[in-house]
Design a protein around this motif. Structure first.
Motif, short mmCIF file in Angstrom:
data_model
loop_
_atom_site.label_atom_id
_atom_site.label_comp_id
_atom_site.label_asym_id
_atom_site.label_seq_id
_atom_site.Cartn_x
_atom_site.Cartn_y
_atom_site.Cartn_z
N GLU A 55 6.20 5.31 -1.66
CA GLU A 55 5.82 4.68 -2.93
C GLU A 55 4.87 3.51 -2.69
O GLU A 55 3.90 3.32 -3.45
N ILE A 56 5.14 2.73 -1.66
CA ILE A 56 4.27 1.60 -1.31
C ILE A 56 2.87 2.10 -0.95
O ILE A 56 1.85 1.54 -1.40
N THR A 57 2.80 3.14 -0.15
CA THR A 57 1.51 3.69 0.28
C THR A 57 0.72 4.22 -0.90
O THR A 57 -0.50 4.01 -1.01
N SER A 58 1.41 4.92 -1.79
CA SER A 58 0.74 5.46 -2.98
C SER A 58 0.16 4.34 -3.84
O SER A 58 -1.00 4.40 -4.27
N GLU A 59 0.95 3.30 -4.06
CA GLU A 59 0.48 2.18 -4.88
C GLU A 59 -0.66 1.44 -4.18
O GLU A 59 -1.63 1.01 -4.84
N ALA A 60 -0.57 1.31 -2.85
CA ALA A 60 -1.65 0.64 -2.11
C ALA A 60 -2.94 1.43 -2.21
O ALA A 60 -4.03 0.84 -2.32
N ALA A 61 -2.84 2.74 -2.16
CA ALA A 61 -4.05 3.57 -2.27
C ALA A 61 -4.72 3.40 -3.63
O ALA A 61 -5.95 3.46 -3.73
N MET A 62 -3.92 3.14 -4.65
CA MET A 62 -4.47 3.02 -6.00
C MET A 62 -4.94 1.60 -6.32
O MET A 62 -5.88 1.43 -7.11
N THR A 63 -4.30 0.59 -5.72
CA THR A 63 -4.59 -0.78 -6.18
C THR A 63 -5.06 -1.73 -5.07
O THR A 63 -5.71 -2.74 -5.37
N LEU A 64 -4.73 -1.44 -3.82
CA LEU A 64 -5.09 -2.37 -2.74
C LEU A 64 -6.46 -2.05 -2.16
O LEU A 64 -7.29 -2.95 -1.97
N GLU A 65 -6.70 -0.79 -1.86
CA GLU A 65 -7.97 -0.39 -1.26
C GLU A 65 -9.09 -0.44 -2.28
O GLU A 65 -8.95 0.05 -3.40
N GLN A 66 -10.22 -1.03 -1.88
CA GLN A 66 -11.36 -1.16 -2.78
C GLN A 66 -12.29 0.04 -2.70
O GLN A 66 -12.97 0.37 -3.66
N GLU A 67 -12.31 0.71 -1.56
CA GLU A 67 -13.18 1.87 -1.37
C GLU A 67 -12.36 3.16 -1.50
O GLU A 67 -11.36 3.32 -0.80
N PRO A 68 -12.78 4.08 -2.36
CA PRO A 68 -12.03 5.34 -2.53
C PRO A 68 -11.86 6.10 -1.22
O PRO A 68 -10.80 6.71 -0.99
N GLU A 69 -12.88 6.04 -0.37
CA GLU A 69 -12.79 6.75 0.91
C GLU A 69 -11.65 6.19 1.76
O GLU A 69 -10.95 6.94 2.47
N GLU A 70 -11.46 4.88 1.69
CA GLU A 70 -10.37 4.27 2.46
C GLU A 70 -9.01 4.58 1.84
O GLU A 70 -8.01 4.70 2.55
N SER A 71 -8.98 4.70 0.52
CA SER A 71 -7.73 5.11 -0.14
C SER A 71 -7.32 6.50 0.34
O SER A 71 -6.15 6.74 0.67
N LEU A 72 -8.27 7.41 0.39
CA LEU A 72 -7.98 8.76 0.85
C LEU A 72 -7.60 8.76 2.33
O LEU A 72 -6.71 9.52 2.75
N ALA A 73 -8.25 7.91 3.11
CA ALA A 73 -7.91 7.80 4.54
C ALA A 73 -6.48 7.32 4.72
O ALA A 73 -5.75 7.81 5.59
N LEU A 74 -6.08 6.34 3.90
CA LEU A 74 -4.71 5.82 3.99
C LEU A 74 -3.70 6.92 3.70
O LEU A 74 -2.68 7.05 4.40
N LEU A 75 -3.98 7.74 2.70
CA LEU A 75 -3.07 8.82 2.34
C LEU A 75 -3.05 9.92 3.40
O LEU A 75 -1.99 10.51 3.67
N THR A 76 -4.18 10.17 4.01
CA THR A 76 -4.24 11.16 5.09
C THR A 76 -3.42 10.71 6.29
O THR A 76 -2.67 11.50 6.89
N VAL A 77 -3.57 9.44 6.65
CA VAL A 77 -2.78 8.89 7.75
C VAL A 77 -1.29 8.96 7.42
O VAL A 77 -0.46 9.31 8.27
N ALA A 78 -0.95 8.62 6.19
CA ALA A 78 0.46 8.66 5.77
C ALA A 78 1.04 10.06 5.91
O ALA A 78 2.16 10.23 6.41
#
Length: 323
Positions: free
Chosen positions: A268-291
């Protein structure tokens, strides 16, 4: 080897036999850790026959697994404490010379060797303890209740079994938070998000939902996975008398459930971070891929499907933003 008096060290046949026996025993334990119990029992049968042991192969493997697990746990105490200190202090992100870390960097190079070694050691110890319990037929609450009745009736063999089982359950319970806290999902993934809050004091105000999820995660760890649990053979002065196997069994089950729940918190933390913490969409997707990659290895199967579904659903929301 050379014979005595011919200028070289004398190695007795008994020493050779012991070396050979030690090598076979190492193979027995390796097979048990890998779940190849047929192989472990076959090797143990040969070893017991060569030594003239009265133990059955099953008894030999169970005893060796339990004793080796306990010894490894005691010997690795300092390394385990050091690994937990490194894991909880965000040390992997504080290495001098390391540039600004992005989510896309997390896949490799951030799981420190001191942490990963202890994570793997905890896993190996747990496998030996579980093998011991399985070979003794003491994995269920019913079997432990039956064992306790035999102990209460004065059965000395049952008391010895209870001592080993209690120690095995203590090992499993005490290592549950170690495996969780030293996993990549905690150390690297959640650590990366925690570091963002550590570096930027305004985040608590800017992303309050994520901050509250982080607080809830910490509270869950403290409430359910701290402390050493019920006393038993691993504690000084507790290797005699009644062993509380049934209580230890319940405690281990509760800790396993709490660990699985913490993995849900991290998802849940990772999902929320991907939506609100990361400023670049590519980095949001990278975070989810790593997760996804980390959870495939770290997450219990009871929570894995739900967690992966959360990551994939969040990834679709990120891609929608990009369109």
């Amino acid at each position: 080897s050379r014979e005595a008096g011919q200028g070289g060290p004398f190695v007795s046949m008994s020493s050779v036999a012991k070396l050979a026996g030690d090598e076979v025993l190492a193979q027995v334990l390796s097979a048990a850790r890998k779940g190849r119990m047929d192989t472990a029992l076959s090797l143990a049968a040969h070893l017991a026959a060569s030594r003239g042991d009265k133990e059955t192969p099953s008894e030999l493997v169970a005893r060796e697994c339990s004793e080796r697990a306990a010894r490894s746990f005691v010997e690795s105490r300092q390394g385990r404490e050091r690994a937990l200190e490194l894991a909880t202090s965000l040390a992997t992100f504080r290495i001098p010379g390391r540039t600004k870390v992005k989510a896309s960097h997390l896949a490799e190079g951030f799981w420190l060797r001191e942490i990963s070694d202890q994570h793997n050691r905890a896993d190996a110890i747990g496998r030996l303890a579980r093998a011991s319990l399985a070979l003794r037929g003491l994995e269920s609450a019913e079997s432990l209740a039956s064992l306790q009745k035999r102990c209460d009736a004065g059965d000395a063999a049952a008391a010895a079994e209870a001592l080993a089982a209690a120690r095995d359950y203590q090992l499993l319970g005490r290592l549950t938070p170690v495996q969780l806290m030293t996993s990549r999902s905690c150390t690297v993934l959640q650590g990366y998000i925690a570091k963002a809050f550590s570096d930027d004091g305004t985040l608590m105000r800017r992303v309050p939902v994520l901050f509250n999820l982080m607080v809830k995660s910490g509270q869950h760890i403290t409430a359910t996975l701290s402390g050493d649990g019920p006393v038993g053979p691993l504690d000084q002065g507790q290797s005699r008398g009644r062993q509380e196997c049934e209580a230890l069994h319940r405690w281990v089950a509760d800790r396993a459930a709490a660990s699985a729940r913490q993995m849900r918190n991290i998802a849940e933390i990772t999902s929320e971070a991907a939506m609100t913490l990361e400023q670049e969409p590519e980095e949001s997707l990278a975070l989810l891929t790593v997760a996804e990659s980390f959870f495939e290895k770290d997450c219990p199967i009871t929570e894995r499907k739900n967690a992966l579904s959360i990551f994939r659903s969040t990834a679709e929301k990120v891609r929608d933003r990009m369109r």
